[in-house]
Design a protein around this motif. Structure first.
Motif, PDB file in Angstrom:
ATOM      1  N   ARG A  91       3.748   0.744  -8.882  1.00  0.00           N
ATOM      2  CA  ARG A  91       3.875   1.805  -9.657  1.00  0.00           C
ATOM      3  C   ARG A  91       5.286   2.679  -9.335  1.00  0.00           C
ATOM      4  O   ARG A  91       5.872   2.870 -10.361  1.00  0.00           O
ATOM      5  CB  ARG A  91       2.789   2.847  -9.459  1.00  0.00           C
ATOM      6  N   PRO A 127       0.734  -1.262  -0.014  1.00  0.00           N
ATOM      7  CA  PRO A 127       0.015  -0.075  -0.035  1.00  0.00           C
ATOM      8  C   PRO A 127       0.661   1.209  -0.097  1.00  0.00           C
ATOM      9  O   PRO A 127       2.092   1.197   0.032  1.00  0.00           O
ATOM     10  CB  PRO A 127      -0.795  -0.276   1.168  1.00  0.00           C
ATOM     11  N   GLU A 128       0.224   2.402   0.046  1.00  0.00           N
ATOM     12  CA  GLU A 128       0.767   3.761   0.051  1.00  0.00           C
ATOM     13  C   GLU A 128       1.747   3.931   1.259  1.00  0.00           C
ATOM     14  O   GLU A 128       2.726   4.507   0.944  1.00  0.00           O
ATOM     15  CB  GLU A 128      -0.257   4.850  -0.064  1.00  0.00           C
ATOM     16  N   THR A 129       1.323   3.259   2.256  1.00  0.00           N
ATOM     17  CA  THR A 129       2.128   3.225   3.422  1.00  0.00           C
ATOM     18  C   THR A 129       3.572   2.723   3.465  1.00  0.00           C
ATOM     19  O   THR A 129       4.617   3.188   4.238  1.00  0.00           O
ATOM     20  CB  THR A 129       1.796   2.888   4.720  1.00  0.00           C
ATOM     21  N   VAL A 135       5.224   3.011   0.531  1.00  0.00           N
ATOM     22  CA  VAL A 135       6.081   3.827  -0.399  1.00  0.00           C
ATOM     23  C   VAL A 135       7.354   4.758   0.025  1.00  0.00           C
ATOM     24  O   VAL A 135       8.247   4.766  -0.482  1.00  0.00           O
ATOM     25  CB  VAL A 135       5.072   4.810  -1.298  1.00  0.00           C
ATOM     26  N   SER A 150      -0.558  -1.683  -7.478  1.00  0.00           N
ATOM     27  CA  SER A 150      -0.535  -1.498  -5.978  1.00  0.00           C
ATOM     28  C   SER A 150       0.348   0.127  -6.195  1.00  0.00           C
ATOM     29  O   SER A 150       1.296   0.235  -7.211  1.00  0.00           O
ATOM     30  CB  SER A 150       0.231  -2.283  -5.012  1.00  0.00           C
ATOM     31  N   PRO A 151       0.325   1.025  -5.144  1.00  0.00           N
ATOM     32  CA  PRO A 151       1.295   1.847  -5.151  1.00  0.00           C
ATOM     33  C   PRO A 151       2.899   1.579  -5.180  1.00  0.00           C
ATOM     34  O   PRO A 151       3.511   2.256  -5.621  1.00  0.00           O
ATOM     35  CB  PRO A 151       1.107   2.580  -3.970  1.00  0.00           C
TER      36      PRO A 151
END
Length: 309
Positions: free
Chosen positions: A50, A9-11, A13, A46-47
């Motif tokens: 990407r 997830p974004e967390t 990144v 998923s982030p």
């Protein structure tokens, strides 16, 4: 060191960004397969995927980490360590044994407190004043491995789980890089977790996010903040679901029954089980946009003595 990074997830990144900018070499990224999102249920990467593709890093998306093709590729890559941040899958023993320095997980609590999938949400729900993040060596038990290092973070009076997690993701990224630096140099040793103070943090379900207006005002405040942005606190009015964003407990006991909505010049208050009220912030009716509670009430022409169920 050669690293295989696992995260979804974004967390995760900020950690991948920090590792890409570190002295270590990220040779591949393991992330969950593309998943349907949004109203159209379009398949989205998923982030973490990407970012990895933008950086030109090999991306691995096995259905499960025990997939033979993934295990074979992991052995070929021969990473020295595998940092993990919210990957979302169980790493099997066959994979745990590959890197010589193990799989090093960044977890958003001060272990052994809040082992599990939703440590930040449960810390807010419990009324903790301080939380943090730690790095530990993955083993087969759930978040039971020995700890390399920690950082602490105060929980603010109005913090949502999204607010707190965003800060911990940044601070935790720095901790993860420092841990890997220390492991490579032999300066960092993992210390077993104490047997005392173990608490568990299972994923919050949609039903966990339903507001019980008979609960005390402070409990409702914590529940709503813990469930923002996900899974999203909610209630019903006349059988229709209404999403509730952070509320503000109002001091002083008043004669308002739990769930009853009272309008005043500043907006809307709702009665709770403690005799206090909470002031609504934003709400979102089913199929509608998020808006201020007072605007919503005017739009639906809220009858007097309306009550959330």
């Amino acid at each position: 060191m050669r690293l295989l990074f696992a995260g979804t997830p974004e967390t995760a990144v900020p950690s991948l960004e920090s590792l890409l900018g570190s002295r270590h070499e990220v040779v591949a990224v393991l992330t969950r397969p593309d998943a349907p999102t949004g109203r159209g249920r379009h398949m989205e990467p998923s982030p973490v995927r990407r970012l990895a593709e933008e950086a030109g890093v090999e991306v691995l998306t096995p259905p499960r980490p025990r997939d033979p093709a993934f295990l074979g590729r992991l052995a070929e890559l021969a990473p020295d360590a595998c940092p993990v941040v919210a990957y979302g899958g169980l790493i099997p023993p066959a994979a745990l044994a590959v890197p010589r320095h193990g799989w090093i997980n960044l977890h958003f609590s001060l272990l052994p407190a809040w082992r599990g999938a939703a440590p930040v949400q449960h810390a807010i729900l419990a009324g903790d004043e301080v939380t943090g993040a730690c790095t530990f060596r993955l083993e087969q038990g759930l978040d039971t491995g020995p700890v390399f290092g920690t950082v602490t973070e105060e929980i603010g009076r109005t913090d949502t789980s999204g607010d707190l997690l965003a800060r911990l993701a940044v601070d935790g990224a720095r901790l993860l890089v420092a841990t890997l630096d220390g492991v490579e140099e032999g300066r960092v040793t993992a210390v077993p977790q104490p047997a005392e103070g173990v608490t568990h943090a299972p994923k919050l379900t949609t039903e966990d996010a339903r507001v019980d207006w008979k609960a005390p005002a402070l409990r409702i405040d914590r529940q709503v903040r813990a469930c923002t942005p996900a899974p999203g606190a909610w209630t019903t009015l006349a059988g229709e679901r209404v999403k509730i964003f952070p509320v503000n407990p109002i001091p002083g006991v008043v004669d308002v029954e739990p769930g009853v909505i009272v309008a005043d010049r500043r907006g809307l208050q709702v009665g709770t089980g403690s005799g206090h009220t909470v002031r609504l912030g934003d709400v979102q009716a089913q199929g509608k946009k998020r808006m201020a509670a007072a605007d919503w009430a005017r739009g639906v022409r809220l009858p007097e003595n309306s009550r959330f169920e």
